[in-house]
Design an enzyme around this catalytic site. Structure first.
Site, PDB file in Angstrom:
ATOM      1  N   TYR A   1      77.551 -36.817  77.388  1.00 16.11           N
ATOM      2  CA  TYR A   1      77.332 -38.256  77.200  1.00 16.11           C
ATOM      3  C   TYR A   1      76.014 -38.662  77.859  1.00 16.11           C
ATOM      4  CZ  TYR A   1      79.048 -42.753  75.722  1.00 16.11           C
ATOM      5  OH  TYR A   1      79.222 -43.927  75.052  1.00 16.11           O
TER       6      TYR A   1
ATOM      7  N   GLY B   1      81.149 -43.602  70.666  1.00 12.76           N
ATOM      8  CA  GLY B   1      79.939 -44.436  70.784  1.00 12.76           C
ATOM      9  C   GLY B   1      80.164 -45.855  70.304  1.00 12.76           C
TER      10      GLY B   1
ATOM     11  N   HIS C   1      80.225 -42.333  66.759  1.00 10.92           N
ATOM     12  CA  HIS C   1      79.075 -41.580  66.238  1.00 10.92           C
ATOM     13  C   HIS C   1      79.538 -40.716  65.052  1.00 10.92           C
ATOM     14  CE1 HIS C   1      75.518 -39.078  66.187  1.00 10.92           C
ATOM     15  NE2 HIS C   1      75.016 -39.707  67.212  1.00 10.92           N
TER      16      HIS C   1
HETATM   17  C1  LCV Z   1      82.269 -38.297  61.039  1.00 12.31           C
HETATM   18  C2  LCV Z   1      84.405 -39.051  60.581  1.00 12.31           C
HETATM   19  C3  LCV Z   1      84.516 -39.607  61.871  1.00 12.31           C
HETATM   20  C4  LCV Z   1      83.398 -39.469  62.744  1.00 12.31           C
HETATM   21  N1  LCV Z   1      82.310 -38.803  62.293  1.00 12.31           N
HETATM   22  O1  LCV Z   1      91.222 -41.068  59.065  1.00 12.31           O
HETATM   23  O2  LCV Z   1      81.314 -40.787  72.447  1.00 12.31           O
HETATM   24  S1  LCV Z   1      80.992 -39.395  72.078  1.00 12.31           S
HETATM   25  O3  LCV Z   1      80.128 -38.759  73.056  1.00 12.31           O
HETATM   26  O4  LCV Z   1      82.181 -38.613  71.777  1.00 12.31           O
HETATM   27  C5  LCV Z   1      80.110 -39.524  70.574  1.00 12.31           C
HETATM   28  C6  LCV Z   1      79.445 -38.208  70.247  1.00 12.31           C
HETATM   29  C7  LCV Z   1      81.028 -39.988  69.476  1.00 12.31           C
HETATM   30  O5  LCV Z   1      81.125 -41.183  69.246  1.00 12.31           O
HETATM   31  O6  LCV Z   1      81.704 -39.033  68.818  1.00 12.31           O
HETATM   32  C8  LCV Z   1      82.666 -39.464  67.787  1.00 12.31           C
HETATM   33  C9  LCV Z   1      83.936 -39.856  68.514  1.00 12.31           C
HETATM   34  N2  LCV Z   1      84.961 -40.280  67.504  1.00 12.31           N
HETATM   35  C10 LCV Z   1      86.132 -39.648  67.378  1.00 12.31           C
HETATM   36  O7  LCV Z   1      86.464 -38.694  68.091  1.00 12.31           O
HETATM   37  C11 LCV Z   1      87.075 -40.179  66.290  1.00 12.31           C
HETATM   38  C12 LCV Z   1      87.163 -39.121  65.166  1.00 12.31           C
HETATM   39  N3  LCV Z   1      87.987 -39.655  64.074  1.00 12.31           N
HETATM   40  C13 LCV Z   1      89.364 -39.673  64.204  1.00 12.31           C
HETATM   41  O8  LCV Z   1      89.959 -39.305  65.221  1.00 12.31           O
HETATM   42  C14 LCV Z   1      90.110 -40.227  63.018  1.00 12.31           C
HETATM   43  O9  LCV Z   1      89.230 -40.217  61.893  1.00 12.31           O
HETATM   44  C15 LCV Z   1      90.564 -41.698  63.271  1.00 12.31           C
HETATM   45  C16 LCV Z   1      91.704 -41.698  64.322  1.00 12.31           C
HETATM   46  C17 LCV Z   1      89.382 -42.562  63.738  1.00 12.31           C
HETATM   47  C18 LCV Z   1      91.088 -42.277  61.924  1.00 12.31           C
HETATM   48  O10 LCV Z   1      92.065 -41.373  61.421  1.00 12.31           O
HETATM   49  P1  LCV Z   1      92.497 -41.520  59.894  1.00 12.31           P
HETATM   50  O11 LCV Z   1      93.611 -40.556  59.688  1.00 12.31           O
HETATM   51  O12 LCV Z   1      92.691 -42.943  59.561  1.00 12.31           O
HETATM   52  P2  LCV Z   1      90.676 -39.563  58.877  1.00 12.31           P
HETATM   53  O13 LCV Z   1      90.685 -38.831  60.150  1.00 12.31           O
HETATM   54  O14 LCV Z   1      91.334 -38.966  57.687  1.00 12.31           O
HETATM   55  O15 LCV Z   1      89.129 -39.859  58.535  1.00 12.31           O
HETATM   56  C19 LCV Z   1      88.741 -40.297  57.251  1.00 12.31           C
HETATM   57  C20 LCV Z   1      87.436 -39.607  56.955  1.00 12.31           C
HETATM   58  O16 LCV Z   1      86.448 -40.060  57.901  1.00 12.31           O
HETATM   59  C21 LCV Z   1      85.894 -38.938  58.582  1.00 12.31           C
HETATM   60  C22 LCV Z   1      86.965 -37.879  58.547  1.00 12.31           C
HETATM   61  O17 LCV Z   1      86.389 -36.601  58.743  1.00 12.31           O
HETATM   62  C23 LCV Z   1      87.526 -38.080  57.153  1.00 12.31           C
HETATM   63  O18 LCV Z   1      86.610 -37.484  56.238  1.00 12.31           O
HETATM   64  P3  LCV Z   1      87.187 -36.733  54.920  1.00 12.31           P
HETATM   65  O19 LCV Z   1      87.854 -37.817  54.123  1.00 12.31           O
HETATM   66  O20 LCV Z   1      85.953 -36.165  54.294  1.00 12.31           O
HETATM   67  O21 LCV Z   1      88.148 -35.682  55.431  1.00 12.31           O
HETATM   68  N4  LCV Z   1      85.573 -39.322  59.967  1.00 12.31           N
HETATM   69  C24 LCV Z   1      86.376 -39.994  60.808  1.00 12.31           C
HETATM   70  N5  LCV Z   1      85.760 -40.173  61.985  1.00 12.31           N
HETATM   71  N6  LCV Z   1      83.391 -39.981  63.978  1.00 12.31           N
HETATM   72  N7  LCV Z   1      83.306 -38.403  60.144  1.00 12.31           N
END
Ligand code: LCV
Length: 259
Positions: A138, A108, A64
């Site tokens: 959730y 999600g 999400h």
């Molecule tokens: C917005 C993002 C996101 C993102 N949203 O790249 O299931 S529930 O109930 O939890 C539900 C509510 C849900 O699905 O929630 C989301 C759950 N997802 C996560 O917790 C994953 C969050 N993301 C990460 O942990 C990392 O981004 C991963 C491991 C996926 C990839 O890491 P990596 O180092 O390759 P970055 O973190 O640098 O992300 C690149 C850009 O994408 C945005 C993040 O904020 C960053 O933006 P900026 O370049 O502006 O800093 N991003 C990543 N995931 N779910 N934005």
């Protein structure tokens, strides 16, 4: 700019998640593009759909779009939300949808993958269920779809730890159909899709809907349903939920206080 790319090759449709800058986060815009692709496939009598990300990605989808989670008291994962609507669309689409997965599947996005009819994954694939990482309540249908896909003990481990689980574990549990090396998975999946497209569409559509109805067939007393909703309300109204979103935006570990 479309956040997915859509291709048709005879009776097979392929949708590629294509927003690498945000790790294919399931934003309202990307989800809208996905629904439009399924509408297009309905009109063109596509017989099998492949849902994938770009070859070689490290993240299939980051789940999400956290930036779009409401900070108000609204239910963050309510029935009418785009992610819920997409999951239902996948489940109600009459033709089989095959998820071709590489890399990390977060939050999600796990539900989107499990809402597909088949999952083929590369050996580096991981799945993480993350509401506890964000303090999110959730949603009930989502929990039920996880428990339908995996043993409760595994769902609890994934939710309580919010840690990624390797695809081998999910394959052993039957939640993933095939683990295929990255250099063969596209051809493997296309061959599977072609074999589906050659079979009787009416039988397949009837069996897909029958299996969904049978999987949903279980009674829940109104008081039980109200309790489920009240549990979610309490979480959604918690300070921890707001702290989870704030910490994510500030790129720092959240400090949850159980309140
Ligand atoms: C917005 C993002 C996101 C993102 N949203 O790249 O299931 S529930 O109930 O939890 C539900 C509510 C849900 O699905 O929630 C989301 C759950 N997802 C996560 O917790 C994953 C969050 N993301 C990460 O942990 C990392 O981004 C991963 C491991 C996926 C990839 O890491 P990596 O180092 O390759 P970055 O973190 O640098 O992300 C690149 C850009 O994408 C945005 C993040 O904020 C960053 O933006 P900026 O370049 O502006 O800093 N991003 C990543 N995931 N779910 N934005």
């Amino acid at each position: 700019m479309a956040l997915v790319s859509v291709e048709e090759d005879g009776a097979i449709g392929t949708i590629t998640l294509d927003h690498p800058e945000k790790r294919n986060a399931l934003s309202e815009a990307l989800l809208g593009d996905l629904v439009a692709a399924f509408d297009q496939f309905r009109e063109h009598s596509i017989r099998a759909v492949v849902l994938r990300a770009r070859p070689g990605v490290k993240v299939w989808s980051a789940g999400h779009d956290v930036d779009e989670l409401p900070t108000s008291q609204r239910d963050p994962l309510g029935w009418s939300y785009p992610l819920r609507a997409l999951v239902r669309r996948l489940q109600e689409f009459p033709e089989p949808v095959i998820a071709l997965i590489e890399g990390g599947v977060w939050g999600g996005a796990c539900e989107v993958a499990f809402a597909c009819d088949l999952i083929n994954a590369t050996p580096d694939t991981t799945f993480a269920i993350t509401p506890a990482r964000l303090g999110v309540p959730y949603n009930v249908t989502g929990l039920k779809s996880l428990v339908a896909a995996l043993p409760v003990a595994v769902v609890k481990e994934m939710i309580f730890t919010a840690r990624p689980l390797g695809v081998e574990r999910l394959y052993q549990l039957g939640a993933v159909n095939h683990i295929v090396p990255a250099d063969r998975i596209a051809a493997f999946t296309t061959d599977q899709a072609r074999s589906i497209a050659a079979n009787a569409s009416l039988t397949i559509a009837a069996m897909k809907e029958s299996l969904r109805i049978l999987a949903d067939a279980h009674s829940l007393a109104p008081t039980q349903f109200e309790r489920l909703q009240d549990l979610r309300r309490q979480v959604g109204e918690s300070r921890d939920y707001r702290e989870g979103l704030k910490a994510f935006a500030e790129k720092r570990p959240p400090v949850f206080r159980g309140e």
